[in-house]
Structures are given as structure tokens and as C-alpha cells.
Design an enzyme around this catalytic site. Structure first.
Site, PDB file in Angstrom:
ATOM      1  CB  SER A 124     -11.540  -4.263   2.210  1.00 18.35           C
ATOM      2  OG  SER A 124     -10.249  -4.543   2.260  1.00 18.35           O
ATOM      3  CE  LYS A 132      -4.461  -1.558   1.775  1.00 11.36           C
ATOM      4  NZ  LYS A 132      -4.557  -2.453   0.747  1.00 11.36           N
ATOM      5  CB  THR A 157     -10.457  -3.231  -3.338  1.00  7.71           C
ATOM      6  OG1 THR A 157      -8.664  -2.367  -2.898  1.00  7.71           O
ATOM      7  CG2 THR A 157      -9.630  -3.672  -4.070  1.00  7.71           C
ATOM      8  CG  ASP A 169      -9.385  -8.446  -4.484  1.00  3.25           C
ATOM      9  OD1 ASP A 169      -8.647  -6.775  -4.613  1.00  3.25           O
ATOM     10  OD2 ASP A 169      -8.356  -9.054  -4.106  1.00  3.25           O
ATOM     11  CG  HIS A 208      -8.454 -11.864  -0.973  1.00  5.74           C
ATOM     12  ND1 HIS A 208      -7.193 -10.948   0.391  1.00  5.74           N
ATOM     13  CD2 HIS A 208      -8.190 -10.502  -1.654  1.00  5.74           C
ATOM     14  CE1 HIS A 208      -6.813  -9.738  -0.185  1.00  5.74           C
ATOM     15  NE2 HIS A 208      -6.909  -9.332  -1.324  1.00  5.74           N
ATOM     16  CB  THR A 227      -8.262  -0.664   3.003  1.00  7.16           C
ATOM     17  OG1 THR A 227      -8.798  -1.412   3.757  1.00  7.16           O
ATOM     18  CG2 THR A 227      -6.802   0.039   3.672  1.00  7.16           C
TER      19      THR A 227
END
Length: 152
Positions: free
Chosen positions: A65, A23, A45, A71, A98, A47
Site C-alpha cells: 500500500s 480510487k 500500489t 509509492d 506520505h 490497495t
């Protein structure tokens, strides 16, 4: 599969996605390229989108998120022709719960032939391309023809 042409508009719809360990790298990239990115419509997405909004003041259409379905939301937008570029800094050294969603997102971006960057170097190449602010034709699957063939 037969192909057809889709024109990516001058004002692109850009999805920004980053795994937790990436990030800050994406934030630095966005801040460095903010003057260019402000000319386009941004999606992210949850966050990641909120962090970008807070740091830059830019409008970002924030999905859920990633682990909560974000996604997949971005993937759905890609398959609907609503995302033109995917900037996705994913962490190849850490598995995430995920992972199947991550693979699906990258698969859809490939199927629909949109420009994808998974690291800073590639993202720089895309945003610095002389075509970045131009309308650009790309080849995509001809879904109408595909469906017609399957329904014969």
C-alpha cells in the site's frame, strides 16, 4: 547531465496509483480502457492493485500500500527502467502522511522522462495516443556517464 535513449516497448509496463479519494475515479478509468490495458503489464500500489484485480480480473503486480512503502517501490521500478508509464490520480486537496513519498514518485517519473498522467484527461490523452501501442524512444539520464564523471 548527458542523455541517452531508452526505448519504451510495444507492451508497456504501466503503474496505476490512486489516493483514497481518487480510487473510484481510477477504477472507472481502468474499466473504460480495459481492452487496451489488457495488452500491457500492470503494476499498482497495494490497495489500488487489489481493487483493480477484483473489479476487472486483470493481472496486476500489486506492491505494498502507498503509505506502507508502495509509492517508493513504484519509484524504484521507475528508476530501474521497469515502468514505462505512470497513471497517478493524486488528491491535491487533501494532504496524506506520505506526501514526501508522493513528491519523490513524481520527481522520479520526471527525472526518467516517462509519460505521467495525474488526472483523467491526461490519462485519456496518453492511452489514446497513436504511439501508445508502439515502441517509442525517450531520452533519459545517462547514469553510466554520470557515475563515471562523479568517480573521476
Amino acid at each position: 547531465m548527458e542523455l541517452t535513449t531508452r526505448t519504451l516497448p510495444t507492451r508497456k509496463h504501466i503503474a496505476l496509483v490512486a489516493h483514497d479519494h481518487c480510487k473510484q475515479m481510477l477504477m472507472n478509468w481502468v474499466e473504460r480502457h480495459q481492452p487496451l490495458l489488457e495488452k500491457h503489464d500492470l503494476y499498482a500500489t497495494g490497495t489500488t492493485g487489489n481493487l483493480i484485480q477484483r473489479a476487472t480480473g486483470m493481472d496486476v503486480n500489486a506492491m505494498l500500500s502507498g503509505p506502507m512503502g508502495g509509492d517508493q517501490q513504484v519509484g524504484a521500478l521507475i528508476s530501474e527502467g521497469k515502468i514505462d508509464v505512470l497513471i497517478f490520480f493524486w488528491d491535491p486537496l487533501n494532504a496524506v502522511p506520505h506526501d514526501p513519498d508522493v513528491k519523490a514518485l513524481l520527481r522520479l517519473a520526471t527525472v526518467w522522462n516517462i509519460p505521467v498522467a495525474t488526472n483523467v484527461s491526461t490519462a485519456d490523452f496518453i492511452i489514446q495516443s497513436p504511439h501508445f501501442n508502439d515502441a517509442v524512444d525517450i531520452l533519459i539520464p545517462d547514469y553510466a556517464r554520470y557515475l563515471a564523471e562523479r568517480l573521476k
